[in-house]
Motif scaffolding. Structure first.
Motif, mmCIF file in Angstrom:
data_model
loop_
_atom_site.group_PDB
_atom_site.id
_atom_site.type_symbol
_atom_site.label_atom_id
_atom_site.label_comp_id
_atom_site.label_asym_id
_atom_site.label_seq_id
_atom_site.Cartn_x
_atom_site.Cartn_y
_atom_site.Cartn_z
ATOM 1 N N LYS A 778 -9.009 3.679 -5.417
ATOM 2 C CA LYS A 778 -7.697 3.057 -5.292
ATOM 3 C C LYS A 778 -6.733 3.779 -6.221
ATOM 4 N N ARG A 779 -5.448 3.611 -5.937
ATOM 5 C CA ARG A 779 -4.421 4.410 -6.611
ATOM 6 C C ARG A 779 -4.390 4.192 -8.119
ATOM 7 N N GLN A 817 -12.440 11.871 -4.783
ATOM 8 C CA GLN A 817 -12.785 11.988 -3.368
ATOM 9 C C GLN A 817 -13.007 10.604 -2.804
ATOM 10 N N GLY A 818 -12.518 10.388 -1.572
ATOM 11 C CA GLY A 818 -12.619 9.077 -0.959
ATOM 12 C C GLY A 818 -13.949 8.810 -0.296
ATOM 13 N N ALA A 885 1.946 13.739 0.788
ATOM 14 C CA ALA A 885 1.905 12.310 0.478
ATOM 15 C C ALA A 885 1.814 11.462 1.740
ATOM 16 N N LEU A 886 2.600 11.805 2.743
ATOM 17 C CA LEU A 886 2.572 11.029 3.980
ATOM 18 C C LEU A 886 1.254 11.216 4.724
ATOM 19 N N ASP A 887 0.753 12.430 4.757
ATOM 20 C CA ASP A 887 -0.541 12.661 5.403
ATOM 21 C C ASP A 887 -1.614 11.810 4.729
ATOM 22 N N PHE A 888 -1.607 11.781 3.393
ATOM 23 C CA PHE A 888 -2.623 11.012 2.674
ATOM 24 C C PHE A 888 -2.497 9.524 2.965
ATOM 25 N N THR A 889 -1.292 8.975 2.861
ATOM 26 C CA THR A 889 -1.142 7.529 3.008
ATOM 27 C C THR A 889 -1.348 7.067 4.449
ATOM 28 N N PHE A 890 -1.041 7.922 5.422
ATOM 29 C CA PHE A 890 -1.213 7.525 6.821
ATOM 30 C C PHE A 890 -2.642 7.735 7.323
ATOM 31 N N THR A 891 -3.442 8.492 6.598
ATOM 32 C CA THR A 891 -4.801 8.779 7.075
ATOM 33 C C THR A 891 -5.885 8.197 6.181
ATOM 34 N N GLU A 893 -7.633 4.939 4.510
ATOM 35 C CA GLU A 893 -7.743 3.493 4.676
ATOM 36 C C GLU A 893 -7.336 2.772 3.394
ATOM 37 N N GLY A 894 -6.526 1.740 3.562
ATOM 38 C CA GLY A 894 -6.122 0.932 2.429
ATOM 39 C C GLY A 894 -4.883 1.414 1.707
ATOM 40 N N GLU A 895 -4.316 2.558 2.134
ATOM 41 C CA GLU A 895 -3.130 3.090 1.466
ATOM 42 C C GLU A 895 -1.861 2.581 2.144
ATOM 43 N N ASP A 896 -0.861 2.322 1.342
ATOM 44 C CA ASP A 896 0.439 1.850 1.817
ATOM 45 C C ASP A 896 1.462 2.958 1.586
#
Length: 950
Positions: A778-779, A817-818, A885-891, A893-896
């Motif tokens: 998580k962030r 790493q996720g 940033a957008l690629d990460f948050t849109f791909t 899970e759990g990111e806003d």
């Protein structure tokens, strides 16, 4: 229709401007000077200043103190003192004692290195600042810093003694390796019989270790004077205010009553070709080059500008031919390039360099020379001239369109060069007009004629750099000379080329549908879901007028292949990316795209597959077409594979002789055993590669677009992107398969692993410590680790460099790493004297223990917080940041996505206690990796051979 009109206007410009432009052509001897936007002047004491208002990035200013003296002015007993003084200016001035200067700058959000730095070369020393401008106090203090550097360094004896070790460690890091040893063999030949050959900026370590404080101060007092200084300020500041600040701080500086003369030195020409054939047991590849030296030519007049355009065309054409040749499968060199640039202040260099097979050095050398000789005998073609003109026109048109978004750092560097070298900086508006005037006048004959002025024996230097090993005999000077003469006497056939006039996509697909549209007004983002499942996320910006960046990702990647297929599959994207696309080979594709700003690269990583690239707004359709083709009509060209295999083999066959590789392989073996996913490729693996399975795996990875997310940021109109996405992305194949990342990578041992390796001949040690484990992804946790990294960067620098004088630099990194195997890696590394490596590692671990015990300096935390805020301010004005940033948050899970604008809340939540908690949680004493690479034969029980380990 708009694109057709644009293309037509460029064609008319290139083919029909002669008569119209002749009426307003600028005289060749006209002086170019400085752009009107630059405010410049000279104080009574001789100090020059250059000021320009510029708001890219906003609320930032770039400052330079330029001293027109470097190592070239050192006396025999002073070698290295120009560089020594540069170091010392960060170690105490009258206003800032010892490390207070760096500490203050870091407290404002500046980082030592990216924002606060300096460099020493042969002829000059440049001090660099990048400061926030939204605080009057910070700006005024930044000017104080420039003034302190210029005239008020304390150069205390105890600080001089402490800094000796730091400079020696910089020398160790740069010189105690194969590259440094090779340079000692080749650079004296390039600087033949000149003072430069004996005044390398790094200096003489004997002088550095023993020069008295009085001698160091003497160099500063002799050369740091206003009539040898320039101040450059570019940024989001009022020029009148900047000039006032400069005058208030520098006008009272005085020059010595009897100043030492600032001399000019030349690099003498030589009629005979010079040769340097250097071998080293740790050098992994074979390189051969031929350099042609000339006196440096200033860029002062229109004629000079025209000459630079002609040279650019000549170099570009030769590089295009060398690149094409390397892909044919017939070249005896692996890769080659032509280059042109400054060598030292009084000399320029044009050169050809090639990587060649170690057993075919002369044959590869001859092959490269043959292409140069082909240009000398036959020149360039009309088609090549048109391409070069189109590329130059496009480049300047792009810069002109984006003229309001020029980066302050790049502008400042141009003004530094103007002060030091006298080169004109007329500004992009004037340069664009010159290009429009001059390009139509430049002919095939003029560009071809550069060959006769470049390829001549006077000032020629031939160098060979290659491995030293049993059974490999380097070429002789006589052999290289014979190759030069043999090629010169050849009757070389003219260059022939085939240029395809086919469209990239002959049959454009019928547009697909958009099934869903969402917007996030806070972010200025629009999201479309296409009928095949593809998601497209777009953020229009005006950061750069001529830039659009994109990335595309799909989960799976190499995690989807079994271990047995990994060794082949990991090369698939590299080979396909070198093979062209659709009906075009890579060579044909590059010629087709000439004059366009567009790039698309496919990739397959351990966890995903996708694309990344960029384009100018007018080339956006070409970018989408390339994406479509790389997904639906990829190629695996046999010649591309052959070249790839040759290049890989050339490196791998000697890789085991490099100490870093021995260190890496020893650590990997200790941590993972023989797991195939962590092994370095072998020559046998490379030899077994074949086009059919590589292409089959690539096709399989890109066969389903239903889980792809495309993210774009840049100067785009939503309607245009929408239309192109429907045509080229909505029509990508879709099988609607369900995939996720598989956990196939081996875990690090949950124990302490230590490894000592002895390899190499350089007198240096490399120290590495890696903490690792799992984490909740998580962030807050990711940010906490990043903050700990920032704190330890400062603390370890102060302890290991400033207090102990034991290192030049300490590298600290944190990565996460996720899922499915969410974890972290936190590493510390540095280069040091082998005798001190263990003590310095113990000191580093003691600092970590101190942080874990709660001894965290609140001021250090505040500095890291300030750096994080300042870094995010700049990042928010970057398309690259938004794409990532957008690629990460849109791909993920759990990111806003809205969390992109909640960064300050994360920063504000950091406290010394939270830093301690992070260190306690993640820097575990029972689970880490520790490795030290010593030189071969250095002490201990493992000193009996190269590559030994314990």
């Amino acid at each position: 229709m708009l694109r057709l009109c644009t293309l037509l206007s460029v064609v008319l410009l290139l083919l029909g401007m002669g008569s119209a432009q002749a009426q307003r052509a600028t005289p060749a001897d006209s002086t170019l000077g400085l752009a009107p936007a630059v405010r410049t002047g000279e104080l009574d004491n001789g100090l020059d200043f250059f000021i320009r208002q510029n708001d890219r990035p906003e609320n930032r200013a770039v400052m330079r103190l330029v001293v027109d003296v470097g190592s070239i002015e050192e006396r025999p007993g002073e070698k290295g003192l120009a560089h020594f003084v540069e170091h010392m200016l960060f170690n105490g001035t009258e206003q800032f004692e010892k490390q207070e200067l760096v500490s203050f700058l870091e407290s404002t959000g500046m980082e030592f290195g990216p924002d606060v730095n300096a460099s020493t070369s042969f002829d000059e020393t440049v001090y660099k600042l990048r400061v926030p401008t939204d605080s009057t106090a910070i700006v005024e203090t930044a000017f104080d810093v420039l003034e302190q550097w210029a005239a008020h360094a304390t150069l205390a004896a105890d600080e001089i003694d402490k800094e000796r070790g730091v400079i020696v460690e910089e020398w160790r890091a740069r010189e105690q390796n194969a590259g440094g040893r090779m340079q000692k063999e080749t650079l004296p030949k390039l600087l033949h019989n000149s003072r430069y050959a004996d005044r390398l900026p790094i200096g003489d370590t004997t002088v550095v270790k023993n020069a008295s404080p009085e001698t160091v101060r003497g160099f500063y007092e002799r050369w740091y004077r206003p009539n040898l200084m320039g101040v450059v300020v570019v940024g989001d500041l009022d020029p009148a205010r900047v000039e006032q600040e400069i005058r208030e701080r520098f006008a009272d500086m005085t020059n010595p009553a009897d100043p030492a003369p600032r001399s000019s030195y030349d690099v003498p020409q030589h009629e005979e070709t010079q040769y340097a054939i250097a071998t080293d047991p740790e050098f992994p590849v074979s390189l051969v080059s031929v350099a042609y030296k000339t006196d440096d030519q200033r860029l002062a007049t229109v004629s000079d500008f025209r000459r630079s355009l002609v040279t650019q065309m000549f170099v570009g054409t030769l590089n295009e031919r060398l690149s094409e040749k390397s892909r044919t499968g017939e070249a005896t060199f692996l890769r080659a390039q032509a280059f042109s640039g400054g060598l030292v202040r009084p000399a320029r260099i044009f050169g050809l360099q090639a990587q060649v097979p170690e057993d075919s050095v002369i044959a590869g050398f001859e092959d490269v020379l043959r292409e140069a000789e082909r240009m000398r005998q036959h020149g360039i073609t009309e088609a090549e001239l048109v391409r070069r003109k189109r590329e130059i026109e496009q480049s300047y048109e792009q810069a002109y369109t984006d003229r309001e978004n020029q980066n302050s750092s790049s502008l400042a560097q141009k003004y530094v060069q103007h002060f030091l070298m006298g080169d004109a900086v007329p500004g992009i508006e004037a340069e664009y007009r010159l290009v429009q005037d001059l390009l139509p006048q430049i002919t095939v004959k003029e560009v071809s004629g550069r060959a006769s002025t470049i390829f001549r024996p006077q000032g020629r230097v031939v160098t060979v750099q290659m491995p030293e090993k049993e059974g490999l005999t380097p070429p002789t000077e006589q052999g290289m000379a014979a190759a030069l003469e043999q090629v010169r006497q050849m009757d070389v056939a003219p260059y022939e080329e085939a240029v395809s006039d086919l469209p990239l996509v002959p049959n454009k697909p019928s547009p697909g549908a958009i099934t869903e549209t969402n917007t996030i007004d806070t972010l200025g983002v629009t999201e479309w879901t296409l009928e095949n499942g593809v998601r497209v996320v777009v953020k229009p910006t005006n950061f750069e007028e001529d830039e659009v960046r994109f990335t595309a990702s799909s989960p799976g990647g190499l995690s989807q292949v079994p271990d047995s297929a990994y060794a082949s599959a990991r090369h698939a994207a590299s080979v396909v990316g070198r093979s062209g696309v659709g009906a075009f080979t890579q060579t044909a594709l590059e010629k087709k795209l000439s004059g366009q700003t567009v790039s698309v690269s496919p990739y397959i990583s351990s966890r995903e597959e996708g694309f990344q690239g960029n384009a100018a707004p007018e080339d956006l359709e070409t970018m989408f077409q390339l994406i479509h083709l790389y997904a639906t009509e990829p190629r695996a060209d046999p010649n591309a594979l052959q070249t790839y295999k040759q290049q890989q083999r050339s490196f791998l066959q000697n890789r085991a002789n490099t100490p870093n590789a021995v260190f890496q392989d020893s650590l990997v073996a200790a941590l993972y055993g023989n797991h195939p996913r962590v092994q370095t490729p072998t020559v046998e693996e490379i030899n077994a590669l074949a086009t059919a399975p590589l292409l089959a795996f690539y096709r399989e990875r890109f066969a389903d677009a239903s889980d792809f997310t495309f993210t774009l940021s840049g100067n785009v109109a939503l309607d245009s992107v929408k239309t192109l996405a429907q045509q080229y992305l909505a029509t990508l194949p879709s099988t609607e398969r369900t995939e996720s990342v598989r956990d196939v990578f081996p875990d690090l041992p949950e124990a302490v692993v230590t490894k000592t390796v002895r390899a190499g001949i350089g007198q240096r040690a490399i120290v590495l410590a890696i903490y690792h484990g799992s984490l909740t992804y998580k962030r807050e946790n990711r940010h906490a680790l990043n903050t700990l990294k920032g704190v330890l960067e400062i603390e370890l620098r102060e302890e290991l460099r400033e207090n102990r004088s034991g290192v030049y630099n300490v590298g600290v990194s944190a990565s996460t790493q996720g899922p499915p195997d969410a974890g972290y890696r936190f590493s510390i590394n540095f280069v040091a004297d082998p005798e001190r490596a263990e003590d310095l590692l113990a000191a580093a671990r003691a600092e970590i223990d101190s942080v874990r015990a709660g001894h965290v300096d609140p001021e250090t935390v505040q500095s890291v917080q300030a750096q994080q805020r300042r870094s995010r301010e700049t990042a928010l004005e970057s398309n690259s940041f938004w794409v990532r940033a957008l690629d990460f948050t849109f791909t993920t899970e759990g990111e806003d996505p809205l969390d992109i604008y909640r960064h300050d809340a994360l920063v504000d939540a950091i406290t010394p206690a939270s830093v301690t908690e992070t260190a306690t949680t993640y820097l575990l004493e029972d689970r880490y990796v520790q490795g030290i690479l010593y030189p071969e034969g250095f002490g201990g029980s493992g000193a009996d051979g190269a590559g030994s380990s314990e």
